[in-house]
Design an enzyme around this catalytic site. Structure first.
Site, PDB file in Angstrom:
ATOM      1  N   GLU A  86       0.816  -1.224   0.000  1.00 13.08           N
ATOM      2  CA  GLU A  86       0.000   0.000   0.000  1.00 13.08           C
ATOM      3  C   GLU A  86       0.844   1.266   0.000  1.00 13.08           C
ATOM      4  OE1 GLU A  86      -3.190   0.466   2.815  1.00 13.08           O
ATOM      5  OE2 GLU A  86      -3.758  -1.635   2.656  1.00 13.08           O
ATOM      6  N   ASP A  87       1.994   1.223   0.661  1.00  9.16           N
ATOM      7  CA  ASP A  87       2.743   2.453   0.926  1.00  9.16           C
ATOM      8  C   ASP A  87       4.012   2.631   0.101  1.00  9.16           C
ATOM      9  OD1 ASP A  87       0.820   2.965   2.793  1.00  9.16           O
ATOM     10  OD2 ASP A  87       2.048   2.464   4.535  1.00  9.16           O
TER      11      ASP A  87
END
Length: 288
Positions: A86-87
């Site tokens: 996600e990051d």
């Protein structure tokens, strides 16, 4: 607690605790997860603009180990990797290429759908927590450790509005997931609930007896569908609380409903907003 400044020091503290009972081969797997994550984050910071981003997953792994008593090497490795897709630019496929399929699957279950997959943020959150509800115990425990660390570090979010938004999501999605999980051991659930009760906005919806918060489908008349859609699932204890959650999403809508519409629970009209939603399938509204 792991150091907030240096990822190496924070990870070193984790390793020191793991080294007590772990053979070298298992330690090597956890070291590999750390190096992979450290490379993926490449100097990225938390939203406070100071703390290295990798500190959060290390702290989540620390909670699993020290507070939940979990030292399985695959679970600790997955905790360190859980935010990577996600990051960062690294993908689940990248993780599959480097790690055991079981670790990659844990990370996949802990990764929200993308905006391309599910455009609506509300639907993304709903799908994510539904998947978590069906996930194995170890995946659910990583999520609990993740949320506990984020709440402890809530002040790192810039601005009161960001902090309140995180608490709203916790209230709407995480607490019902936690309360309704039959896979999270009671002692860990109680520990997490005690932490959640530190926030007044969350404490008011956590029953002292630990009973699950009811989930109800709210069905809207045509006039509201442009703003609210046809229906929405909300977790709440009473009609009043369901309307308050709705008000957080669309300010002014609660008063509009109460002034111009009858409230119906499973098709039966009621004027008592303190009515429990336990066992209620649908909350709907008809014009007065």
């Amino acid at each position: 607690e792991p150091d907030n400044e240096s990822p190496e020091i924070a990870f070193g503290l984790l390793l020191r605790e793991l080294n007590v009972a772990k053979p070298e081969a298992e330690i090597q797997l956890i070291k590999k997860a750390f190096e992979f994550a450290k490379d993926a984050y490449k100097g990225q910071l938390r939203k406070d603009g100071i703390t290295p981003a990798i500190i959060h997953p290390i702290r989540a792994a620390h909670i699993l180990l020290q507070e939940f008593g979990i030292n399985d090497e695959k679970v600790i490795a997955a905790a360190i990797l859980h935010d990577v897709p996600e990051d960062t630019d690294k993908t689940i496929k990248d993780i599959e290429g480097e790690f055991d399929p079981d670790i990659a699957q844990k990370v996949r279950l802990l990764t929200k759908p993308t905006k391309d997959e599910v455009p609506s943020e509300q639907e993304r959150n709903r799908a994510y927590f539904q998947n978590l509800s069906d996930s194995p115990q170890d995946v659910q425990l990583i999520k609990v450790a993740d949320r506990m660390d984020n709440l402890r570090d809530l002040r790192s979010l810039p601005g009161l509005e960001s902090q309140q938004a995180y608490l709203r999501k916790t209230r709407e999605y995480f607490i019902p997931f936690l309360l309704n999980s039959s896979r999270i051991p009671k002692e860990i659930k109680d520990k997490a609930l005690a932490e959640l009760r530190n926030f007044p906005e969350l404490a008011e919806i956590i029953p002292i007896n630990g009973q699950p918060v009811s989930s109800v489908t709210m069905s809207f008349p045509m006039e509201f569908r442009g703003r609210l859609g046809r229906r929405m699932e909300i977790s709440a204890l009473t009609i009043e609380e369901a309307l308050d959650i709705l008000e957080q999403k669309r300010p002014g809508v609660k008063q509009e409903i109460l002034q111009g519409y009858n409230v119906l629970i499973d098709g039966r009209p009621t004027t008592d907003l303190s009515t429990s939603l336990k066992g209620v399938a649908q909350l709907s509204f008809s014009k007065k």
